[in-house]
Design a protein around this motif. Sequence first.
Motif, PDB file in Angstrom:
ATOM      1  N   ALA A  14       0.827  -1.213   0.000  1.00  0.00           N
ATOM      2  CA  ALA A  14       0.000   0.000   0.000  1.00  0.00           C
ATOM      3  C   ALA A  14       0.860   1.262   0.000  1.00  0.00           C
ATOM      4  O   ALA A  14       0.505   2.267  -0.616  1.00  0.00           O
ATOM      5  CB  ALA A  14      -0.931   0.006   1.201  1.00  0.00           C
ATOM      6  N   ASN A  15       2.004   1.194   0.670  1.00  0.00           N
ATOM      7  CA  ASN A  15       2.891   2.354   0.755  1.00  0.00           C
ATOM      8  C   ASN A  15       3.953   2.385  -0.331  1.00  0.00           C
ATOM      9  O   ASN A  15       4.747   3.326  -0.384  1.00  0.00           O
ATOM     10  CB  ASN A  15       3.556   2.402   2.135  1.00  0.00           C
ATOM     11  CG  ASN A  15       2.553   2.660   3.225  1.00  0.00           C
ATOM     12  OD1 ASN A  15       1.616   3.422   3.053  1.00  0.00           O
ATOM     13  ND2 ASN A  15       2.730   2.001   4.357  1.00  0.00           N
ATOM     14  N   GLY A  16       3.992   1.347  -1.170  1.00  0.00           N
ATOM     15  CA  GLY A  16       4.992   1.287  -2.236  1.00  0.00           C
ATOM     16  C   GLY A  16       6.405   1.133  -1.709  1.00  0.00           C
ATOM     17  O   GLY A  16       7.360   1.578  -2.323  1.00  0.00           O
ATOM     18  N   ILE A  44      -4.844  -4.652  -3.461  1.00  0.00           N
ATOM     19  CA  ILE A  44      -4.283  -3.437  -2.845  1.00  0.00           C
ATOM     20  C   ILE A  44      -3.250  -2.804  -3.771  1.00  0.00           C
ATOM     21  O   ILE A  44      -3.231  -1.581  -3.952  1.00  0.00           O
ATOM     22  CB  ILE A  44      -3.672  -3.754  -1.466  1.00  0.00           C
ATOM     23  CG1 ILE A  44      -4.761  -4.253  -0.502  1.00  0.00           C
ATOM     24  CG2 ILE A  44      -2.931  -2.550  -0.894  1.00  0.00           C
ATOM     25  CD1 ILE A  44      -5.892  -3.282  -0.233  1.00  0.00           C
ATOM     26  N   ALA A  45      -2.412  -3.619  -4.373  1.00  0.00           N
ATOM     27  CA  ALA A  45      -1.409  -3.095  -5.304  1.00  0.00           C
ATOM     28  C   ALA A  45      -2.081  -2.382  -6.474  1.00  0.00           C
ATOM     29  O   ALA A  45      -1.634  -1.312  -6.905  1.00  0.00           O
ATOM     30  CB  ALA A  45      -0.508  -4.221  -5.801  1.00  0.00           C
ATOM     31  N   CYS A  47      -5.048  -0.956  -6.430  1.00  0.00           N
ATOM     32  CA  CYS A  47      -5.667   0.274  -5.907  1.00  0.00           C
ATOM     33  C   CYS A  47      -4.692   1.443  -5.872  1.00  0.00           C
ATOM     34  O   CYS A  47      -5.068   2.576  -6.161  1.00  0.00           O
ATOM     35  CB  CYS A  47      -6.205   0.052  -4.498  1.00  0.00           C
ATOM     36  SG  CYS A  47      -7.754  -0.836  -4.413  1.00  0.00           S
ATOM     37  N   VAL A  48      -3.458   1.155  -5.494  1.00  0.00           N
ATOM     38  CA  VAL A  48      -2.474   2.234  -5.333  1.00  0.00           C
ATOM     39  C   VAL A  48      -1.552   2.378  -6.547  1.00  0.00           C
ATOM     40  O   VAL A  48      -0.646   3.202  -6.537  1.00  0.00           O
ATOM     41  CB  VAL A  48      -1.647   2.058  -4.037  1.00  0.00           C
ATOM     42  CG1 VAL A  48      -2.552   2.088  -2.814  1.00  0.00           C
ATOM     43  CG2 VAL A  48      -0.809   0.787  -4.068  1.00  0.00           C
ATOM     44  N   GLY A  49      -1.764   1.559  -7.566  1.00  0.00           N
ATOM     45  CA  GLY A  49      -0.940   1.651  -8.770  1.00  0.00           C
ATOM     46  C   GLY A  49       0.473   1.121  -8.596  1.00  0.00           C
ATOM     47  O   GLY A  49       1.398   1.566  -9.272  1.00  0.00           O
ATOM     48  N   ASN A  50       0.648   0.144  -7.711  1.00  0.00           N
ATOM     49  CA  ASN A  50       1.959  -0.436  -7.456  1.00  0.00           C
ATOM     50  C   ASN A  50       2.214  -1.562  -8.466  1.00  0.00           C
ATOM     51  O   ASN A  50       2.036  -2.746  -8.177  1.00  0.00           O
ATOM     52  CB  ASN A  50       2.038  -0.946  -6.011  1.00  0.00           C
ATOM     53  CG  ASN A  50       3.429  -1.347  -5.596  1.00  0.00           C
ATOM     54  OD1 ASN A  50       4.276  -1.640  -6.428  1.00  0.00           O
ATOM     55  ND2 ASN A  50       3.661  -1.375  -4.294  1.00  0.00           N
TER      56      ASN A  50
END
Length: 79
Positions: A14-16, A44-45, A47-50
């Motif tokens: 989530a925080n990359g 989750i990845a 969602c955050v574009g990871n």
Amino acid sequence: MLTVNEQRLFLEIANGEGDIASILDKDHVNIDCQNKNGQTLVYIAACVGNVKAIEVLHKVGADITVADKHGQSPIHAAA
């Protein structure tokens, strides 16, 4: 219930942050684990574009089609 290492992966994705490949190699986590909302690590990845996390998870065999409790897949989350 998520293990400590699975919780750590959710946060790092989530925080990359972090090297998730090394965590996956040494900590024996369920790569398709789901949080209380039914969201997977891939979800989750997305969602955050990871993208890097998605690539690593896909490479180690994560299921990229698992939907959350509301029927939303990682593809929905990425849109």
